[in-house]
Design an enzyme around this catalytic site. Structure first.
Site, PDB file in Angstrom:
ATOM      1  N   LYS A 173      -3.346   4.022   9.444  1.00 36.97           N
ATOM      2  CA  LYS A 173      -4.058   2.757   9.195  1.00 36.97           C
ATOM      3  C   LYS A 173      -4.181   1.987  10.502  1.00 36.97           C
ATOM      4  O   LYS A 173      -3.223   1.924  11.283  1.00 36.97           O
ATOM      5  CB  LYS A 173      -3.273   1.957   8.153  1.00 36.97           C
ATOM      6  CG  LYS A 173      -3.954   0.687   7.657  1.00 36.97           C
ATOM      7  CD  LYS A 173      -3.101   0.027   6.567  1.00 36.97           C
ATOM      8  CE  LYS A 173      -3.740  -1.219   5.981  1.00 36.97           C
ATOM      9  NZ  LYS A 173      -2.906  -1.811   4.909  1.00 36.97           N
ATOM     10  N   SER A 175      -5.445  -2.781   0.731  1.00 40.14           N
ATOM     11  CA  SER A 175      -6.149  -2.754   1.998  1.00 40.14           C
ATOM     12  C   SER A 175      -6.129  -1.401   2.710  1.00 40.14           C
ATOM     13  O   SER A 175      -6.967  -1.167   3.576  1.00 40.14           O
ATOM     14  CB  SER A 175      -5.561  -3.808   2.933  1.00 40.14           C
ATOM     15  OG  SER A 175      -4.211  -3.517   3.248  1.00 40.14           O
ATOM     16  N   SER A 213      -1.037  -2.940  -1.239  1.00 39.34           N
ATOM     17  CA  SER A 213      -2.053  -2.309  -0.382  1.00 39.34           C
ATOM     18  C   SER A 213      -1.883  -0.822  -0.124  1.00 39.34           C
ATOM     19  O   SER A 213      -2.747  -0.213   0.483  1.00 39.34           O
ATOM     20  CB  SER A 213      -2.129  -3.040   0.963  1.00 39.34           C
ATOM     21  OG  SER A 213      -2.884  -4.215   0.849  1.00 39.34           O
TER      22      SER A 213
END
Lengths: 95, 496
Positions: B79, B154, B178
């Protein structure tokens, strides 16, 4: 608690320039959010301690001894503006 | 090379360690898959072709030298809020669009030391604030199971990368759901360990008392391998827990005999509609069939989780994001004086959701409101954590939905609060610091949709209960095999 929020004042504290349109839009959205968080007033928290962090932890200390860190050139290489070994910023104190 | 990208981390590591395939071959297959599907998934903000090949060659050399690595040659997506030296690390934000990390996050470094090969940096909601990836300022990520739908967020890019077989594993970060929600939306295991179990050093901070790194994987075993590789104390993160990591892979089990699984009274699934209610009731029945004793538990203050979270997380965010001021790194918008430079830089650099959260957090921390909002939320957090302690007196694990719906269409949640509601089931565990994961538990074809979409079951354990949590999820996964019932729908070029 209150369901109003002075968006211009808060934006000034947060150092974010807002357009008039953003002041209106964020003002309405944040007022809506605040009506939801106002539900917390229903909880009796008078005798309750605040939790900053859930997993128990004592003060964490380490030896105060020098260790390698990022070198100055690496750090300054991504500065928006530099002057010699320093970050350069616009004027801070008005004339 | 056909078939390599379908293999999980455990299988790849076994073969690379055994010499039947090289890390370079696995890496080339992953990069070819990225080339084939990335135009549709949009999982990555940066693909690291050169670095991946270099790291893979290093892994092959270590294996030839006699080393055996737990994740040898496993393609990894990271990420883009985690630092990797020499690579762009953007947080999905214009304010860091061109920033190159000068150091590597501990979790990333540990995954690489265990043999992983970094394929690229994945898209996310800006600064990890969102539940659909739609808040990214730098790109759109699509759900591999229906390209008209969001991947969740996310950590949506990380989830899409693993679901689309671009990598076998991904690192995500979870502040209020997330990792778990995109895991549920993309038919994956999305696993958030106990707060402090994985170092946050090099994870760009959003809400420091909640942020936690964890894996997204296609099997529980792969998630357990990743967890073992990245967990443990790190002197660079004062909040990382100094306590041995109990093995998780050897704790994987085939049944739930002797375990009590709590169903939360307040999380009544009837309000989710007939189909979802039936799906979750079936999931609970499957747990029981595996030998678990189902017990009714109560989390009386769980309903206050959202309100608590949307004060604490923005408050911490407003403080953490004050470092983005145009002085030392990232975007600067010039102005005649420093005050105006701050204000214009932050106006241009942050997107609307980040601005909203900074504003609400600044308000909650401001003079006159601090006690009414921030302190009250911290007290509510105490009550929520206490609820879980009480519930775990009667059960070993808690089961619930991971999200209140399957992946939705783009632009379906236009007002901010409806997006915040996506994290209703995951936020209470985050506030209590508990380990929790999402495991595939069924499929549903949403009204107006054509593709079946995956559903996720959330399991949650007491603090440091990761071996039990992963063990139980493994038993459920093996007994039900929901994940393998449908393949991603990426068009003809997806290689099996």
């Amino acid at each position: 608690m209150s369901d109003t929020i002075d968006v211009r004042y808060v934006a000034k504290l947060a150092r974010i320039a807002l357009t008039d349109e953003e002041v209106d839009r964020f003002g309405a959205q944040l007022a809506d959010l605040l009506t939801h968080v106002d539900a917390l007033a229903e909880l009796d928290t008078n005798a309750i301690a605040a939790t900053a962090q859930v997993v128990e932890s004592r003060n964490v200390q380490r030896a105060d001894s020098p260790a390698p860190c990022l070198d100055r050139e690496t750090v300054l290489a991504q500065a928006p503006q530099r002057q010699g070994g320093f970050f350069r910023v616009p004027r801070i104190i008005a004339e | 090379m056909s078939g390599i990208v379908e293999r999980g981390a455990a299988e790849i590591a076994r073969e690379v360690n055994g010499g039947t395939i090289s890390a370079i071959e696995v890496t080339e297959a992953a990069l070819a898959q990225v080339d084939a599907v990335e135009a549709r998934t949009g999982a990555f903000l940066t693909v690291l072709h050169e670095l991946a090949r270099k790291v893979a060659a290093g892994v092959d050399a270590r294996v030839r030298g006699g080393e055996r690595l737990p994740l040898a040659g496993v393609p990894l997506a990271v990420k883009d809020n985690m630092c990797l030296t020499g690579t762009r690390t953007t947080c999905g934000s214009k304010i860091l669009e061109h920033w190159v990390a000068p150091y590597t996050a501990t979790a990333v470094a540990r995954m690489l030391a265990a043999g992983c090969v970094p394929i690229g940096k994945t898209n996310l909601d800006e600064f990890a604030m969102g539940s659909s990836c739609e808040n990214s300022a730098l790109g759109i990520t699509r759900n591999p199971y229906d390209l008209e739908r969001v991947p969740g967020g996310s950590s949506g890019g990380s989830a899409a990368a693993v679901a689309a077989r671009e990598t076998a594993l991904a690192l995500g970060s979870d502040t209020g759901g997330s990792i778990r929600e995109p895991g549920a939306f993309c038919n994956l295991i999305g696993f958030k360990p106990t707060y402090g179990r994985v170092s946050r050093y090099g994870l760009i901070a959003f809400a420091s008392s909640l942020d936690q790194i964890g894996p997204l994987a296609r099997t529980v075993e792969d998630a357990a391998l990743a967890y073992e590789a990245m967990s443990g104390h790190d002197p660079m993160d004062a909040t990382s827990i100094d306590r041995p990591v109990e093995p998780a892979v050897t704790a994987l089990r085939e049944d739930l005999r002797g375990l009590r699984v709590g169903i939360v009274r307040e999380f009544d699934t009837e309000k989710l509609g007939t189909e979802l209610d039936a799906a979750y009731r079936r999931a609970y029945a499957e747990l029981e069939k595996l030998g678990a004793r189902m017990v009714d538990v109560s989390l009386p203050t769980a309903d206050y989780g959202l309100a608590t979270y949307y004060l604490i997380a923005p408050a911490e965010c407003s403080s953490n994001l004050s470092r983005f001021d145009g002085v030392r790194y990232g975007l600067r918008v010039d102005a005649p004086d420093v005050q105006a430079m701050y204000e214009r830089t932050r106006a241009a650099g942050f997107g609307p959701e980040v601005k909203r959260r900074i504003l609400i957090g600044t308000h909650a921390l401001s003079s006159g409101y601090y006690d009414a909002y921030y302190v009250r939320a911290q007290k509510a957090r105490t009550l929520i954590a206490r609820d879980f302690e009480n519930a775990f007196a009667d059960c070993d694990l808690i089961a619930s939905p991971a999200a209140s719906c399957p992946a939705f269409r783009f632009n379906a949640k236009s007002d901010p609060y409806s997006m915040y509601l996506m994290d209703y089931y995951t936020i209470p565990m985050s506030l209590a610091g508990l380990p929790a994961l999402s495991v595939p538990c069924g499929w549903i074809t949403p009204a107006g949709g054509t593709n079946p979409m995956p559903l996720g079951l959330q399991l949650c354990a007491p603090l440091f209960g990761e071996p039990l949590l992963l063990g139980a999820a493994h038993a459920y996964e093996r007994a039900t095999m929901y994940a393998s019932r449908h393949a991603p729908q990426l068009g003809g070029e997806v290689r099996a």
